[in-house]
Design a protein around this motif. Structure first.
Motif, PDB file in Angstrom:
ATOM      1  N   MET A 197       0.883  -1.107  -0.002  1.00  0.00           N
ATOM      2  CA  MET A 197      -0.109  -0.056  -0.052  1.00  0.00           C
ATOM      3  C   MET A 197       0.823   1.301   0.023  1.00  0.00           C
ATOM      4  O   MET A 197       0.741   2.142  -0.844  1.00  0.00           O
ATOM      5  N   PHE A 198       1.897   1.222   0.840  1.00  0.00           N
ATOM      6  CA  PHE A 198       2.607   2.537   1.034  1.00  0.00           C
ATOM      7  C   PHE A 198       3.628   2.504  -0.278  1.00  0.00           C
ATOM      8  O   PHE A 198       3.592   3.746  -0.830  1.00  0.00           O
ATOM      9  N   LEU A 199       4.365   1.665  -0.559  1.00  0.00           N
ATOM     10  CA  LEU A 199       5.195   1.656  -1.420  1.00  0.00           C
ATOM     11  C   LEU A 199       4.730   1.921  -2.893  1.00  0.00           C
ATOM     12  O   LEU A 199       5.160   2.634  -3.759  1.00  0.00           O
ATOM     13  N   SER A 200       3.366   1.403  -3.160  1.00  0.00           N
ATOM     14  CA  SER A 200       2.744   1.481  -4.354  1.00  0.00           C
ATOM     15  C   SER A 200       2.203   2.935  -4.567  1.00  0.00           C
ATOM     16  O   SER A 200       2.243   3.676  -5.714  1.00  0.00           O
ATOM     17  N   ALA A 201       1.757   3.476  -3.433  1.00  0.00           N
ATOM     18  CA  ALA A 201       1.270   5.022  -3.349  1.00  0.00           C
ATOM     19  C   ALA A 201       2.189   5.788  -3.842  1.00  0.00           C
ATOM     20  O   ALA A 201       1.984   6.727  -4.425  1.00  0.00           O
ATOM     21  N   LEU A 202       3.419   5.848  -3.300  1.00  0.00           N
ATOM     22  CA  LEU A 202       4.663   6.442  -3.489  1.00  0.00           C
ATOM     23  C   LEU A 202       5.230   6.354  -4.842  1.00  0.00           C
ATOM     24  O   LEU A 202       5.292   7.234  -5.554  1.00  0.00           O
ATOM     25  N   GLY A 203       5.136   5.121  -5.432  1.00  0.00           N
ATOM     26  CA  GLY A 203       5.758   4.823  -6.610  1.00  0.00           C
ATOM     27  C   GLY A 203       4.816   5.396  -7.751  1.00  0.00           C
ATOM     28  O   GLY A 203       5.253   5.678  -8.780  1.00  0.00           O
ATOM     29  N   ASN A 204       3.516   5.543  -7.423  1.00  0.00           N
ATOM     30  CA  ASN A 204       2.393   6.137  -8.463  1.00  0.00           C
ATOM     31  C   ASN A 204       2.322   7.453  -8.363  1.00  0.00           C
ATOM     32  O   ASN A 204       1.442   8.083  -9.222  1.00  0.00           O
ATOM     33  N   THR A 205       2.893   8.067  -7.743  1.00  0.00           N
ATOM     34  CA  THR A 205       2.826   9.538  -7.361  1.00  0.00           C
ATOM     35  C   THR A 205       3.022  10.546  -8.472  1.00  0.00           C
ATOM     36  O   THR A 205       2.451  11.153  -8.936  1.00  0.00           O
ATOM     37  N   HIS A 206       3.954   9.849  -9.494  1.00  0.00           N
ATOM     38  CA  HIS A 206       4.321  10.619 -10.633  1.00  0.00           C
ATOM     39  C   HIS A 206       3.089  10.766 -11.719  1.00  0.00           C
ATOM     40  O   HIS A 206       3.157  11.587 -12.706  1.00  0.00           O
ATOM     41  N   THR A 207       2.109   9.737 -11.588  1.00  0.00           N
ATOM     42  CA  THR A 207       1.036   9.720 -12.470  1.00  0.00           C
ATOM     43  C   THR A 207       0.027  10.910 -12.170  1.00  0.00           C
ATOM     44  O   THR A 207      -0.706  11.164 -13.374  1.00  0.00           O
ATOM     45  N   TRP A 208       0.051  11.598 -11.125  1.00  0.00           N
ATOM     46  CA  TRP A 208      -0.766  12.446 -10.963  1.00  0.00           C
ATOM     47  C   TRP A 208      -0.102  13.887 -10.501  1.00  0.00           C
ATOM     48  O   TRP A 208      -0.644  15.077 -10.345  1.00  0.00           O
ATOM     49  N   PHE A 209       1.147  13.626 -10.024  1.00  0.00           N
ATOM     50  CA  PHE A 209       1.769  14.817  -9.368  1.00  0.00           C
ATOM     51  C   PHE A 209       2.053  15.790 -10.548  1.00  0.00           C
ATOM     52  O   PHE A 209       2.620  15.586 -11.528  1.00  0.00           O
ATOM     53  N   ARG A 210       1.955  17.329  -9.889  1.00  0.00           N
ATOM     54  CA  ARG A 210       2.200  18.278 -10.923  1.00  0.00           C
ATOM     55  C   ARG A 210       3.297  19.253 -10.299  1.00  0.00           C
ATOM     56  O   ARG A 210       2.854  19.911  -9.084  1.00  0.00           O
ATOM     57  N   PRO A 211       4.255  19.340 -10.924  1.00  0.00           N
ATOM     58  CA  PRO A 211       5.587  20.414 -10.483  1.00  0.00           C
ATOM     59  C   PRO A 211       4.884  21.887  -9.915  1.00  0.00           C
ATOM     60  O   PRO A 211       5.479  22.523  -9.040  1.00  0.00           O
ATOM     61  N   ASP A 212       4.006  22.219 -10.732  1.00  0.00           N
ATOM     62  CA  ASP A 212       3.452  23.603 -10.607  1.00  0.00           C
ATOM     63  C   ASP A 212       2.203  23.693  -9.668  1.00  0.00           C
ATOM     64  O   ASP A 212       1.648  24.558  -9.319  1.00  0.00           O
ATOM     65  N   GLY A 213       2.078  22.484  -9.004  1.00  0.00           N
ATOM     66  CA  GLY A 213       0.869  22.434  -7.984  1.00  0.00           C
ATOM     67  C   GLY A 213       1.314  23.186  -6.579  1.00  0.00           C
ATOM     68  O   GLY A 213       2.373  23.592  -6.308  1.00  0.00           O
ATOM     69  N   PRO A 214       0.298  22.999  -5.528  1.00  0.00           N
ATOM     70  CA  PRO A 214       0.654  23.722  -4.466  1.00  0.00           C
ATOM     71  C   PRO A 214       1.717  23.063  -3.453  1.00  0.00           C
ATOM     72  O   PRO A 214       2.227  23.738  -2.770  1.00  0.00           O
ATOM     73  N   LEU A 215       1.870  21.863  -3.770  1.00  0.00           N
ATOM     74  CA  LEU A 215       3.022  21.097  -2.795  1.00  0.00           C
ATOM     75  C   LEU A 215       4.157  20.532  -3.882  1.00  0.00           C
ATOM     76  O   LEU A 215       3.982  20.201  -4.876  1.00  0.00           O
ATOM     77  N   THR A 216       5.214  20.654  -3.056  1.00  0.00           N
ATOM     78  CA  THR A 216       6.295  19.975  -3.672  1.00  0.00           C
ATOM     79  C   THR A 216       6.269  18.462  -3.571  1.00  0.00           C
ATOM     80  O   THR A 216       5.475  17.898  -2.866  1.00  0.00           O
ATOM     81  N   PHE A 217       7.085  17.626  -4.400  1.00  0.00           N
ATOM     82  CA  PHE A 217       7.237  15.986  -4.098  1.00  0.00           C
ATOM     83  C   PHE A 217       7.461  15.575  -2.917  1.00  0.00           C
ATOM     84  O   PHE A 217       6.719  14.744  -2.386  1.00  0.00           O
ATOM     85  N   ALA A 218       8.478  16.586  -2.110  1.00  0.00           N
ATOM     86  CA  ALA A 218       8.868  15.915  -0.945  1.00  0.00           C
ATOM     87  C   ALA A 218       7.602  16.386  -0.001  1.00  0.00           C
ATOM     88  O   ALA A 218       7.426  15.276   1.011  1.00  0.00           O
ATOM     89  N   GLU A 219       6.856  17.251  -0.159  1.00  0.00           N
ATOM     90  CA  GLU A 219       5.653  17.526   0.835  1.00  0.00           C
ATOM     91  C   GLU A 219       4.764  16.741   0.599  1.00  0.00           C
ATOM     92  O   GLU A 219       4.038  15.977   1.371  1.00  0.00           O
ATOM     93  N   VAL A 220       4.330  16.127  -0.544  1.00  0.00           N
ATOM     94  CA  VAL A 220       3.388  15.079  -0.795  1.00  0.00           C
ATOM     95  C   VAL A 220       3.772  13.730  -0.221  1.00  0.00           C
ATOM     96  O   VAL A 220       2.918  12.981   0.504  1.00  0.00           O
TER      97      VAL A 220
END
Length: 207
Positions: A170-193
């Motif tokens: 659950m944890f590692l898959s959630a982290l590993g799939n973050t790239h599918t929806w994370f946007r660098p111009d969003g309100p949070l950095t990748f580290a914060e997510v």
């Protein structure tokens, strides 16, 4: 008879990276090109041009473009596994080591998000032998993380109504799939997510 004067021919030498640093330059150039253009759309010639090395230098270190892609990921995975092992086998209560392990994989992923995103998008293009080798190494990492979760369950600080394997995936898959929806111009950095994922992970472990 007049003999025309001739100027000596000067051939400009193509710039090359210093000997001993070619491999590092190849990996850096390939990572940038794969992330920007995609693995399939990037040619070996484009990689050697960006890395300022010869094609022979690339094939000295990597047998093919697919081996280059695999090497990028496997080296990061080996580094990540060594860091996890140090935390898992280190001192301190197991709940603190679990949180440290989760934060560390987030930090490592954030530091290498381009490489890991390229891998996630391109791994299905590898041949069976290369894919199986990386799956074995990835399973070893999962098993190490799962064993730390089980240690927490045995110590009574991690819930036992959910299997350690499910918790780990659950944890590692959630982290590993973050790239599918994370946007660098969003309100949070990748580290914060990632830190928020850790907060959910740690909070969900409590018995």
């Amino acid at each position: 008879m007049t003999v025309a004067a001739t100027e000596p021919r000067v051939v400009a030498a193509r710039r090359r990276v210093p000997r001993g640093s070619a491999r590092r330059h190849i990996i850096a150039a390939a990572t940038e090109l794969f992330a920007r253009r995609g693995y399939e759309a990037t040619s070996v010639q484009e990689i050697v041009a960006a890395a300022e090395v010869t094609k022979g230098a690339l094939y000295h270190w990597f047998g093919s473009k697919s081996e280059l892609l695999t090497s990028i990921y496997r080296e990061l995975l080996a580094e990540q596994t060594a860091r996890l092992r140090d935390i898992a086998e280190g001192p301190g209560p197991v709940q603190e080591r679990l949180r440290a392990a989760a934060l560390d994989v987030v930090a490592h992923t954030a530091d290498h998000v381009d490489e890991l995103t390229v891998w996630a998008r391109s791994a299905h293009l590898l041949d069976d032998e290369q894919a199986e080798a990386t799956r074995r190494e990835r399973r070893a990492y999962h098993d190490l993380f799962r064993d730390l979760v089980r240690e927490g369950q045995d110590a009574g600080v991690v819930r036992t109504d959910v299997s350690a394997t499910v918790i780990t995936h659950m944890f590692l898959s959630a982290l590993g799939n973050t790239h599918t929806w994370f946007r660098p111009d969003g309100p949070l950095t990748f580290a914060e997510v990632g830190e928020q994922l850790v907060a959910l992970f740690v909070g969900g472990l409590r018995p």
